[in-house]
Design a protein around this motif. Structure first.
Motif, PDB file in Angstrom:
ATOM      1  N   ASP A 110       0.826  -1.207   0.000  1.00 50.61           N
ATOM      2  CA  ASP A 110       0.000   0.000   0.000  1.00 50.61           C
ATOM      3  C   ASP A 110       0.859   1.256   0.000  1.00 50.61           C
ATOM      4  N   GLN A 111       2.045   1.187   0.614  1.00 50.35           N
ATOM      5  CA  GLN A 111       2.955   2.328   0.600  1.00 50.35           C
ATOM      6  C   GLN A 111       3.583   2.526  -0.784  1.00 50.35           C
ATOM      7  N   LEU A 112       3.841   1.430  -1.471  1.00 45.12           N
ATOM      8  CA  LEU A 112       4.323   1.534  -2.855  1.00 45.12           C
ATOM      9  C   LEU A 112       3.246   2.160  -3.742  1.00 45.12           C
ATOM     10  N   LEU A 113       1.999   1.790  -3.500  1.00 46.77           N
ATOM     11  CA  LEU A 113       0.899   2.393  -4.263  1.00 46.77           C
ATOM     12  C   LEU A 113       0.833   3.900  -4.024  1.00 46.77           C
ATOM     13  N   ARG A 114       1.020   4.310  -2.787  1.00 48.20           N
ATOM     14  CA  ARG A 114       0.982   5.746  -2.473  1.00 48.20           C
ATOM     15  C   ARG A 114       2.059   6.492  -3.248  1.00 48.20           C
ATOM     16  N   PRO A 143      -1.304  -6.588  -9.719  1.00 43.57           N
ATOM     17  CA  PRO A 143      -1.076  -7.320  -8.475  1.00 43.57           C
ATOM     18  C   PRO A 143      -0.619  -8.749  -8.772  1.00 43.57           C
ATOM     19  N   THR A 144       0.196  -9.280  -7.887  1.00 44.24           N
ATOM     20  CA  THR A 144       0.685 -10.645  -8.077  1.00 44.24           C
ATOM     21  C   THR A 144       0.068 -11.621  -7.085  1.00 44.24           C
ATOM     22  N   ASN A 145      -0.836 -11.135  -6.233  1.00 44.32           N
ATOM     23  CA  ASN A 145      -1.541 -12.033  -5.314  1.00 44.32           C
ATOM     24  C   ASN A 145      -2.864 -11.386  -4.912  1.00 44.32           C
ATOM     25  N   ALA A 146      -3.695 -12.140  -4.218  1.00 42.91           N
ATOM     26  CA  ALA A 146      -5.036 -11.665  -3.868  1.00 42.91           C
ATOM     27  C   ALA A 146      -5.002 -10.473  -2.928  1.00 42.91           C
ATOM     28  N   GLU A 147      -4.059 -10.447  -1.998  1.00 48.49           N
ATOM     29  CA  GLU A 147      -3.977  -9.324  -1.059  1.00 48.49           C
ATOM     30  C   GLU A 147      -3.647  -8.034  -1.791  1.00 48.49           C
ATOM     31  N   SER A 149      -4.275  -7.345  -4.854  1.00 47.81           N
ATOM     32  CA  SER A 149      -5.446  -6.980  -5.659  1.00 47.81           C
ATOM     33  C   SER A 149      -6.493  -6.267  -4.811  1.00 47.81           C
ATOM     34  N   ALA A 150      -6.761  -6.785  -3.632  1.00 46.99           N
ATOM     35  CA  ALA A 150      -7.755  -6.167  -2.748  1.00 46.99           C
ATOM     36  C   ALA A 150      -7.310  -4.789  -2.294  1.00 46.99           C
ATOM     37  N   VAL A 151      -6.021  -4.659  -1.962  1.00 49.61           N
ATOM     38  CA  VAL A 151      -5.498  -3.368  -1.511  1.00 49.61           C
ATOM     39  C   VAL A 151      -5.538  -2.351  -2.647  1.00 49.61           C
ATOM     40  N   GLU A 174      -4.811  -4.826 -13.774  1.00 50.06           N
ATOM     41  CA  GLU A 174      -4.759  -5.856 -14.800  1.00 50.06           C
ATOM     42  C   GLU A 174      -4.347  -7.199 -14.210  1.00 50.06           C
ATOM     43  N   PRO A 175      -4.902  -8.283 -14.740  1.00 47.80           N
ATOM     44  CA  PRO A 175      -4.486  -9.602 -14.264  1.00 47.80           C
ATOM     45  C   PRO A 175      -3.034  -9.868 -14.629  1.00 47.80           C
ATOM     46  N   MET A 176      -2.365 -10.588 -13.767  1.00 49.69           N
ATOM     47  CA  MET A 176      -0.956 -10.866 -13.992  1.00 49.69           C
ATOM     48  C   MET A 176      -0.771 -11.852 -15.138  1.00 49.69           C
ATOM     49  N   LYS A 177       0.117 -11.476 -16.044  1.00 50.86           N
ATOM     50  CA  LYS A 177       0.550 -12.354 -17.123  1.00 50.86           C
ATOM     51  C   LYS A 177       2.071 -12.432 -17.053  1.00 50.86           C
ATOM     52  N   ALA A 178       2.668 -13.015 -18.028  1.00 50.84           N
ATOM     53  CA  ALA A 178       4.126 -13.125 -18.019  1.00 50.84           C
ATOM     54  C   ALA A 178       4.762 -11.747 -18.132  1.00 50.84           C
ATOM     55  N   PHE A 179       5.824 -11.554 -17.383  1.00 49.66           N
ATOM     56  CA  PHE A 179       6.615 -10.328 -17.444  1.00 49.66           C
ATOM     57  C   PHE A 179       7.926 -10.660 -18.143  1.00 49.66           C
TER      58      PHE A 179
END
Length: 227
Positions: A110-114, A143-147, A149-151, A174-179
């Motif tokens: 969440d801090q990275l999002l800020r 997001p790379t996991n459910a948490e 995504s919710a945050v 966006e849903p995670m795909k290959a990077f």
């Protein structure tokens, strides 16, 4: 980066690559702390951020304490089209993106999002950032996991209600795909090319804004050769 825009920036011109009109630098907006904090547990985590030219996104996150890896690359398309020439032409589904590895005991998602919404990208611009235009420069969270995504959903909803920007937020989740990591010369680009015209015009101000807004998480040295 848009090739024409990069050439214009290198020549110290401040014109939009598309409209030919003068452009102001993106304004940093200090976003509020997230009402929902990320509960991520122990161990290193990764997240992917797209916010225009990956040079600046990488540069900002490389200066954040707790970030242990930053890699510029392509997300959203297939392996065959994950090259700079194809992605920058706008014919792929990729976005220029940065994979960030971090220690949530030091810096939470969440801090990275800020930080992202404050200094990395203007979340109200659709398929463009700065002088770069096209879906490959879209503002997106991966997001790379459910948490995560919710945050991310909760934070975008919080910011939308806060009304910090004069236009609606269009940042996508966006849903995670290959990077796919970008070519070697794109990695550590600001570190290796601090006087490049594009860097001086568009990305150095983002790094300066990070230092001014969030001194508590600021790391002076670049995180070199991370990831």
């Amino acid at each position: 980066m848009h090739k024409l825009a990069a050439l214009l920036a290198a020549a110290s011109l401040t014109l939009s690559a598309c409209s030919g009109t003068a452009m102001a630098a993106e304004e940093a907006v200090k976003a509020p702390a997230a009402a929902r904090t990320a509960a991520e547990g122990k161990g290193l985590k990764t997240a992917i951020f797209a916010g225009g030219c990956f040079w600046g996104v990488e540069a900002v996150f490389s200066h954040v304490k707790g970030v242990t890896g930053v890699v510029s690359g392509y997300h959203g398309g297939d392996r065959r089209s994950a090259t700079y020439d194809l992605v920058s032409s706008g014919v792929t589904d990729h976005a220029e993106a940065v994979k960030v590895t971090y220690d949530p005991a030091v810096i939470r998602y969440d801090q990275l999002l800020r930080i992202y919404f404050s200094v990395v990208a203007d979340p109200t611009l659709k398929n463009r950032q700065g002088p770069d235009v096209g879906a490959q420069y879209r503002s997106a969270l991966v997001p790379t996991n459910a948490e995560q995504s919710a945050v991310a959903k909760a934070y975008i909803a919080q910011l939308s209600k806060a009304g910090l920007w004069p236009r609606p937020i269009v940042t996508r989740i966006e849903p995670m795909k290959a990077f796919y990591p970008a070519e070697a010369y794109h990695q550590d680009f600001m570190l290796n090319n601090p006087r490049h015209g594009y860097i001086v015009r568009w990305d150095a101000p983002k790094v300066a804004a990070l230092k001014a807004m969030y001194p508590g998480v600021w790391r002076a040295a670049f995180l070199k050769d991370a990831g």
